[in-house]
Design a protein around this motif. Structure first.
Motif, PDB file in Angstrom:
ATOM      1  N   HIS A 103     -45.424  82.687  23.715  1.00  0.00           N
ATOM      2  CA  HIS A 103     -45.826  84.045  24.082  1.00  0.00           C
ATOM      3  C   HIS A 103     -46.493  84.697  22.886  1.00  0.00           C
ATOM      4  O   HIS A 103     -46.259  84.313  21.746  1.00  0.00           O
ATOM      5  CB  HIS A 103     -44.620  84.862  24.546  1.00  0.00           C
ATOM      6  CG  HIS A 103     -43.493  84.898  23.561  1.00  0.00           C
ATOM      7  ND1 HIS A 103     -42.537  83.899  23.480  1.00  0.00           N
ATOM      8  CD2 HIS A 103     -43.177  85.791  22.594  1.00  0.00           C
ATOM      9  CE1 HIS A 103     -41.678  84.188  22.520  1.00  0.00           C
ATOM     10  NE2 HIS A 103     -42.049  85.327  21.950  1.00  0.00           N
ATOM     11  N   GLY A 104     -47.340  85.668  23.158  1.00  0.00           N
ATOM     12  CA  GLY A 104     -48.108  86.275  22.080  1.00  0.00           C
ATOM     13  C   GLY A 104     -48.375  87.739  22.298  1.00  0.00           C
ATOM     14  O   GLY A 104     -47.540  88.472  22.850  1.00  0.00           O
ATOM     15  N   GLU A 105     -49.559  88.186  21.915  1.00  0.00           N
ATOM     16  CA  GLU A 105     -49.896  89.613  21.940  1.00  0.00           C
ATOM     17  C   GLU A 105     -49.696  90.229  23.311  1.00  0.00           C
ATOM     18  O   GLU A 105     -49.167  91.333  23.426  1.00  0.00           O
ATOM     19  CB  GLU A 105     -51.352  89.789  21.474  1.00  0.00           C
ATOM     20  CG  GLU A 105     -51.790  91.229  21.290  1.00  0.00           C
ATOM     21  CD  GLU A 105     -52.177  91.927  22.578  1.00  0.00           C
ATOM     22  OE1 GLU A 105     -52.046  93.176  22.635  1.00  0.00           O
ATOM     23  OE2 GLU A 105     -52.607  91.238  23.535  1.00  0.00           O
ATOM     24  N   LYS A 106     -50.137  89.559  24.346  1.00  0.00           N
ATOM     25  CA  LYS A 106     -50.060  90.117  25.698  1.00  0.00           C
ATOM     26  C   LYS A 106     -48.637  90.482  26.080  1.00  0.00           C
ATOM     27  O   LYS A 106     -48.377  91.547  26.650  1.00  0.00           O
ATOM     28  CB  LYS A 106     -50.641  89.109  26.699  1.00  0.00           C
ATOM     29  CG  LYS A 106     -50.673  89.611  28.134  1.00  0.00           C
ATOM     30  CD  LYS A 106     -51.295  88.567  29.044  1.00  0.00           C
ATOM     31  CE  LYS A 106     -51.299  89.047  30.503  1.00  0.00           C
ATOM     32  NZ  LYS A 106     -51.900  88.020  31.408  1.00  0.00           N
ATOM     33  N   GLU A 107     -47.688  89.594  25.746  1.00  0.00           N
ATOM     34  CA  GLU A 107     -46.291  89.843  26.100  1.00  0.00           C
ATOM     35  C   GLU A 107     -45.610  90.831  25.150  1.00  0.00           C
ATOM     36  O   GLU A 107     -44.589  91.426  25.504  1.00  0.00           O
ATOM     37  CB  GLU A 107     -45.506  88.532  26.096  1.00  0.00           C
ATOM     38  CG  GLU A 107     -45.901  87.546  27.190  1.00  0.00           C
ATOM     39  CD  GLU A 107     -47.168  86.755  26.869  1.00  0.00           C
ATOM     40  OE1 GLU A 107     -47.692  86.095  27.782  1.00  0.00           O
ATOM     41  OE2 GLU A 107     -47.632  86.809  25.702  1.00  0.00           O
ATOM     42  N   LEU A 108     -46.152  90.990  23.956  1.00  0.00           N
ATOM     43  CA  LEU A 108     -45.507  91.826  22.944  1.00  0.00           C
ATOM     44  C   LEU A 108     -46.094  93.228  22.862  1.00  0.00           C
ATOM     45  O   LEU A 108     -45.665  94.035  22.033  1.00  0.00           O
ATOM     46  CB  LEU A 108     -45.594  91.144  21.573  1.00  0.00           C
ATOM     47  CG  LEU A 108     -44.802  89.838  21.459  1.00  0.00           C
ATOM     48  CD1 LEU A 108     -45.195  89.085  20.205  1.00  0.00           C
ATOM     49  CD2 LEU A 108     -43.307  90.107  21.474  1.00  0.00           C
ATOM     50  N   ARG A 109     -47.060  93.541  23.714  1.00  0.00           N
ATOM     51  CA  ARG A 109     -47.641  94.887  23.709  1.00  0.00           C
ATOM     52  C   ARG A 109     -46.579  95.933  23.990  1.00  0.00           C
ATOM     53  O   ARG A 109     -45.680  95.731  24.801  1.00  0.00           O
ATOM     54  CB  ARG A 109     -48.725  95.006  24.780  1.00  0.00           C
ATOM     55  CG  ARG A 109     -49.978  94.221  24.511  1.00  0.00           C
ATOM     56  CD  ARG A 109     -50.919  94.277  25.703  1.00  0.00           C
ATOM     57  NE  ARG A 109     -52.030  93.346  25.525  1.00  0.00           N
ATOM     58  CZ  ARG A 109     -52.837  92.987  26.513  1.00  0.00           C
ATOM     59  NH1 ARG A 109     -52.661  93.454  27.743  1.00  0.00           N
ATOM     60  NH2 ARG A 109     -53.823  92.153  26.267  1.00  0.00           N
TER      61      ARG A 109
ATOM     62  N   SER B  47     -51.295  85.345  17.337  1.00  0.00           N
ATOM     63  CA  SER B  47     -51.918  85.904  18.535  1.00  0.00           C
ATOM     64  C   SER B  47     -52.216  87.395  18.370  1.00  0.00           C
ATOM     65  O   SER B  47     -53.299  87.866  18.739  1.00  0.00           O
ATOM     66  CB  SER B  47     -51.000  85.675  19.739  1.00  0.00           C
ATOM     67  OG  SER B  47     -51.484  86.332  20.889  1.00  0.00           O
ATOM     68  N   ILE B  48     -51.278  88.133  17.807  1.00  0.00           N
ATOM     69  CA  ILE B  48     -51.463  89.578  17.630  1.00  0.00           C
ATOM     70  C   ILE B  48     -52.626  89.866  16.690  1.00  0.00           C
ATOM     71  O   ILE B  48     -53.485  90.714  16.980  1.00  0.00           O
ATOM     72  CB  ILE B  48     -50.164  90.220  17.102  1.00  0.00           C
ATOM     73  CG1 ILE B  48     -49.111  90.245  18.203  1.00  0.00           C
ATOM     74  CG2 ILE B  48     -50.417  91.633  16.579  1.00  0.00           C
ATOM     75  CD1 ILE B  48     -47.717  90.592  17.713  1.00  0.00           C
ATOM     76  N   VAL B  49     -52.671  89.178  15.575  1.00  0.00           N
ATOM     77  CA  VAL B  49     -53.742  89.420  14.602  1.00  0.00           C
ATOM     78  C   VAL B  49     -55.097  89.036  15.201  1.00  0.00           C
ATOM     79  O   VAL B  49     -56.102  89.738  14.998  1.00  0.00           O
ATOM     80  CB  VAL B  49     -53.477  88.664  13.292  1.00  0.00           C
ATOM     81  CG1 VAL B  49     -54.683  88.746  12.369  1.00  0.00           C
ATOM     82  CG2 VAL B  49     -52.239  89.236  12.605  1.00  0.00           C
ATOM     83  N   ALA B  50     -55.144  87.954  15.956  1.00  0.00           N
ATOM     84  CA  ALA B  50     -56.394  87.575  16.620  1.00  0.00           C
ATOM     85  C   ALA B  50     -56.870  88.694  17.541  1.00  0.00           C
ATOM     86  O   ALA B  50     -58.058  89.038  17.570  1.00  0.00           O
ATOM     87  CB  ALA B  50     -56.211  86.274  17.397  1.00  0.00           C
TER      88      ALA B  50
END
Length: 432
Positions: free
Chosen positions: A361-367, A398-401
């Motif tokens: 999981h990455g940015e999408k799930e951690l918003r 993922s977040i930094v990207a």
């Protein structure tokens, strides 16, 4: 939800990088995940600062005597590895398993030196808000910078940031010994006789030698503490060790053994099984601590239907919980039971997933509802113990990207982890 990527992707080129935001990204916490976030930000040429309450990797230093469960290949972030290798650094053998000390000295400290201009140590974040905008105000909120207040001794500082990555973790915010999870005055009063970390028993032998020791907890942290005490008992045979658990059977705490793909973790359970068969320690299970009473003869643990003790010392390894106190003026969401970031709570539920079966999981799930505010690392898991560092590395990649405008990379989340089989049994603390 509004989206406000920090850079305009149309001005990003392979040669020049991206247009810089007006304010830096603020990383809170200079541990493994915070430093990995810094490595990815540096790779995208995005400005950043790191605010650290103590010194670099201070939490790791507190358990430097403990061997990790995972080998080096799962403990080094990809962007950090590239940056370090550009300086001539050589990664340790990927198959060896480091101690906390080796992780800090051979990887985290060298990495932090690459960001020496961005790191602000001894800066405790005490509050985050939006410039001239409290939690209730929505007008133009997304375009306002974050305002971060820190404390350094008696001095208070203020920083502005375009985005926040909270990588403060949960270490140092221990759960109490009592089974109902509430910190009570009696336990606070007895805290001078209680260690809530994994003690370095050999370095502090005078505290435990020939004493009556109670170890509270059913996870691998507790087993690690017990194994050290058993070794001490070999030199000081009058040492009395009691293992106090809430589990119906002590066997439920011994883990996956030879089926655990993290061999070092499986080995702990196998060692403990042998010690139990030798009756080297006494076991109280299931035992639910209601309160701790400090008496002249020692600490007495009052349970649901009986008392045990007295103990000269307690070691409480009952896990940790996140600290959201400095988020009060931000709009954020966590799931009520686990206190994990809401969108990943079902993905990391220890009743359903092991440390190795948690989906990528990455940015999408951690918003979060607060645009450009992210909770990452073990703190994103709340009270769930199924976190591994490699998971956090993929989160921040993922977040930094996404913040850099590289949306395809942000969405392309991939993770290869060892399957443990341990957490499927509902064992708490399997990945501490």
């Amino acid at each position: 939800m509004e989206f406000n990527i920090l850079t305009n992707s149309s001005c990003c080129t392979p040669n020049t990088g991206c247009c810089e935001p007006k304010y830096p990204v603020a990383i809170i916490g200079a541990g493994p995940i915070g430093l990995a976030a810094a490595a990815h930000l540096k790779s995208y040429k995005l400005p950043f600062i790191i605010l650290e309450k103590n010194e670099v990797a201070a939490n790791v230093a507190s358990w430097e005597h403990v061997q990790l469960f995972s080998p080096w290949e799962f403990n080094v972030d990809s962007a950090a590895k590239q940056l370090l290798e550009n300086t001539g650094w050589t990664m340790p053998n990927k198959n060896t398993i480091p101690t906390g000390k080796e992780l800090r000295e051979d990887y985290l400290i060298p990495l932090s030196k690459l960001f020496k201009e961005q790191i602000h140590t001894n800066e405790e974040v005490i509050a985050i808000t939006k410039l001239d905008t409290d939690k209730m105000k929505s007008t133009n909120r997304v375009n306002k910078p974050f305002l971060i207040f820190t404390k350094n001794g008696q001095a208070t500082k203020t920083y502005k940031a375009s985005a926040i990555i909270d990588a403060t973790g949960t270490w140092g915010h221990s759960n109490p010994a009592v089974s109902h999870g509430v910190w009570l005055p009696n336990e606070h009063a007895a805290s001078h006789k209680i260690n809530y970390q994994i003690p370095n028993v050999s370095a502090d032998s005078s505290r435990y030698a020939n004493k009556r020791i109670g170890v509270v907890g059913g996870g691998h942290s507790a087993i690690n503490s017990l194994l050290q005490l058993v070794e001490l008992k070999g030199a000081y045979p009058q040492t009395e060790i009691t293992w106090i658990l809430r589990k119906k059977r002590v066997e439920d705490a011994l883990g996956g053994g030879t089926s655990d793909e993290l061999a070092a973790r499986g080995e702990l359970g196998l060692k403990m099984k042998q010690i139990l068969s030798d009756k080297t320690i006494h076991v109280e299970t299931p035992f639910y601590i209601q309160t701790i009473l400090e008496k002249e003869e020692g600490l007495i643990l009052k349970g649901t239907d009986k008392k045990i003790g007295p103990f000269d010392e307690l070691i409480v390894n009952t896990g940790n919980r996140p600290d959201f106190s400095f988020h009060s003026e931000l709009r954020y969401e966590v799931e009520p039971s686990t206190e994990a970031v809401s969108a990943i709570a079902s993905l990391i539920d220890p009743n359903l997933h092991s440390c190795g079966s948690v989906p990528a999981h990455g940015e999408k799930e951690l918003r979060q509802p607060e645009t450009n505010f992210y909770i990452v690392g073990s703190k994103s898991y709340g009270r769930a113990p199924t976190f591994l560092m490699a998971t956090g590395y993929e989160q921040v990649r993922s977040i930094v990207a996404f913040l850099a405008g590289d949306i395809s990379a942000a969405l392309d989340v991939k993770l290869t982890l060892p399957e443990t089989g341990v957490c499927h049994t509902g064992i708490e603390g399997c990945c501490q």
